[in-house]
Design an enzyme around this catalytic site. Structure first.
Site, PDB file in Angstrom:
ATOM      1  N   GLY A   1      -3.856  -0.956   1.222  1.00 27.22           N
ATOM      2  CA  GLY A   1      -4.914  -0.495   0.349  1.00 27.22           C
ATOM      3  C   GLY A   1      -5.641   0.700   0.940  1.00 27.22           C
ATOM      4  N   SER A   2      -6.932   0.761   0.690  1.00 25.17           N
ATOM      5  CA  SER A   2      -7.705   1.957   1.049  1.00 25.17           C
ATOM      6  C   SER A   2      -7.879   2.166   2.545  1.00 25.17           C
ATOM      7  CB  SER A   2      -9.077   1.909   0.376  1.00 25.17           C
ATOM      8  OG  SER A   2      -8.932   2.025  -1.025  1.00 25.17           O
TER       9      SER A   2
END
Length: 489
Positions: A218-219
């Site tokens: 993810g981020s």
């Protein structure tokens, strides 16, 4: 000699030659395979005929040995706080063998290593019972306790590293198991082993999620993408506007890359883009740089290669041969980008260590029964993913994330902390609860960083709208960092 007798003599000679050939084949060529054959009980009987050496954390043993009433095996392995330490120790079982440190360092722990020959000789001459050597780890007991307590009944993992040396300080995976329950050869041990197998327990407690499970990061992967932008000269400053329109349509598609909510991402600087976690900014950076440059930077951080600590960690993945839109998604930690918690701790560690990535390791030294050190691990530089100047720029904006961005839950009063949250999509059409990530580091009073952490929460009973790296994972990372800092006072 008449002809019939000569034939008999030749035949007998051939039989003796064949017997000698077979005997030498078995004793020399097949020796190792026969010795290690799963049905050769002599090896296991010998292995458990004396106490094993111990695995040591902070000067104290987390393993032991005790005498049994068994017919074949005199000693059985024991563990202290087995569930907490299982991702480090692994198991040593009279029936099921060994794994992790118990397996990798088995010859030291049993006393059979060639480097212990002198000790074995002295023991034999003095009549002393043979014992194994010890494995001294790099683990920090308080950090391990904080990670294990923080995860609690959640499914997930924590990896913590000293960025300056590569020493692994914590390695936790939950749910876990107690290796003591499968150490013996009784029916009870057999039942416990069966109950731990994935087909009987879908939570798979024997899976080492910190080393052997890869997740979409993810981020948190945006830290790698920001590093790639700086290293390739796409942007010189973390405060200059980026060329990031809003909305931004992914190339080759009719789909705009969405952000999470109404956040200020149009032409946002790297600082603001990391603070608000702008998908559009980092997706476009990935597309601007293209796949090869993105993958090259990821591989400098350790992606696409197994890591040996000495226990093997699975290779994290930055994919190859992608469409441009897939590369854009990979640049924000989605599509087929996957990472172990150890790998993401390595990312944070490299940034914290001014761009230098040290090879992670969990064995500090191997010690003979007489307490002589027979092997000492020295810190080793693994790579230089980014320059010192760019690393400090990235530290600056990661510290903004913690001070006034999505990572405020990781603040430690009086301590400089940098971090990045991540909420990774999971399941078909994002149908399952996303994974909650947080990577971070904390700086000591001298400005260097003694700890970098990665936390992933794979599943929990938290309602979907509340799942985010900042809410679930950051507080765990905070407690681990604080435990390391406190232990150095």
């Amino acid at each position: 000699m008449n002809k019939p007798l000569r034939r008999i003599a030749i035949f007998c000679g051939l039989l003796v030659f064949a017997l000698l050939l077979r005997d030498n084949w078995i004793q020399y060529v097949q020796a190792d395979s026969l010795k290690n054959h799963k049905k050769n009980l002599r090896v296991d009987i010998a292995r458990y005929s004396q106490p094993r050496g111990n695995i040591i954390v902070d000067g104290r043993a987390i393993t032991g040995s005790k005498e049994t009433n068994g017919i074949n095996y005199k000693y059985k392995r024991t563990y202290k706080n087995g569930e907490m330490w299982a991702p480090v120790t692994g198991y040593a079982s009279q029936v099921y063998g060994t794994n992790l440190l118990e397996g990798v360092e088995d010859s030291i722990l049993t006393g059979d290593d060639d480097r212990l020959f002198f000790n074995r000789t002295i023991d034999m001459l003095t009549g002393k019972e043979k014992t194994g050597g010890d494995v001294i780890t790099t683990l920090n007991r308080k950090a391990q306790e904080a990670a294990f307590k923080g995860l609690g009944n959640k499914k997930g993992a924590v990896a913590a590293i000293d960025p300056r040396t590569g020493k692994i300080l914590a390695l936790v995976s939950t749910p876990s198991y107690d290796p003591s329950t499968i150490a013996g050869a009784s029916d009870k041990d057999s039942a416990a082993w069966k109950a731990l197998q994935k087909k009987h327990n879908p939570d798979d407690p024997m899976l080492n999620r910190a080393l052997r499970q890869t997740y979409p990061p993810g981020s948190t992967f945006k830290v790698v993408t920001a590093a790639a932008a700086l290293e390739n000269g796409l942007y010189k400053s973390v405060d200059e506007p980026t060329n990031s329109p809003l909305p931004w349509r992914m190339p080759g598609t009719y789909k705009d890359l969405p952000n999470e909510g109404n956040i200020p991402c149009e032409n946002a600087s790297l600082r603001e883009a990391l603070r608000y976690s702008c998908n559009t900014v980092f997706g476009k950076i990935g597309d601007d740089l293209r796949e090869d440059k993105m993958r090259e930077e990821a591989e400098k951080f350790g992606f696409n290669e197994e890591v040996f600590t000495p226990v093997r960690a699975d290779a994290s993945v930055y994919p190859k041969d992608m469409a441009r839109s897939s590369n854009a998604m990979s640049a924000i930690g989605q599509f087929d980008t996957r990472a172990t918690p150890l790998q993401m701790a390595m990312v944070a560690a490299a940034v914290a260590n001014d761009g230098k990535l040290m090879k992670p390791y969990m064995v500090d030294k191997l010690r003979a029964p007489n307490l002589n050190v027979i092997e000492q691990t020295s810190p080793e530089e693994m790579s230089q993913p980014l320059s010192q100047d760019n690393a400090r720029k990235l530290q600056d904006i990661m510290e903004t994330v913690v001070e006034k961005g999505t990572g405020t839950s990781a603040r430690i009063p009086g301590v400089t902390v940098g971090g990045k949250t991540g909420t990774a999509q999971h399941g078909v059409a994002n149908s399952k609860n996303p994974y909650a990530w947080f990577i971070s580091y904390a700086k000591g009073k001298d400005g260097s960083s003694p700890v970098a952490v990665a936390v992933v929460v794979e599943g929990s009973d938290t309602v979907r709208d509340d799942i985010a790296g900042g809410r679930l994972a950051a507080p765990i990372a905070k407690d681990v960092m604080k435990a390391v800092l406190d232990s150095q006072k």
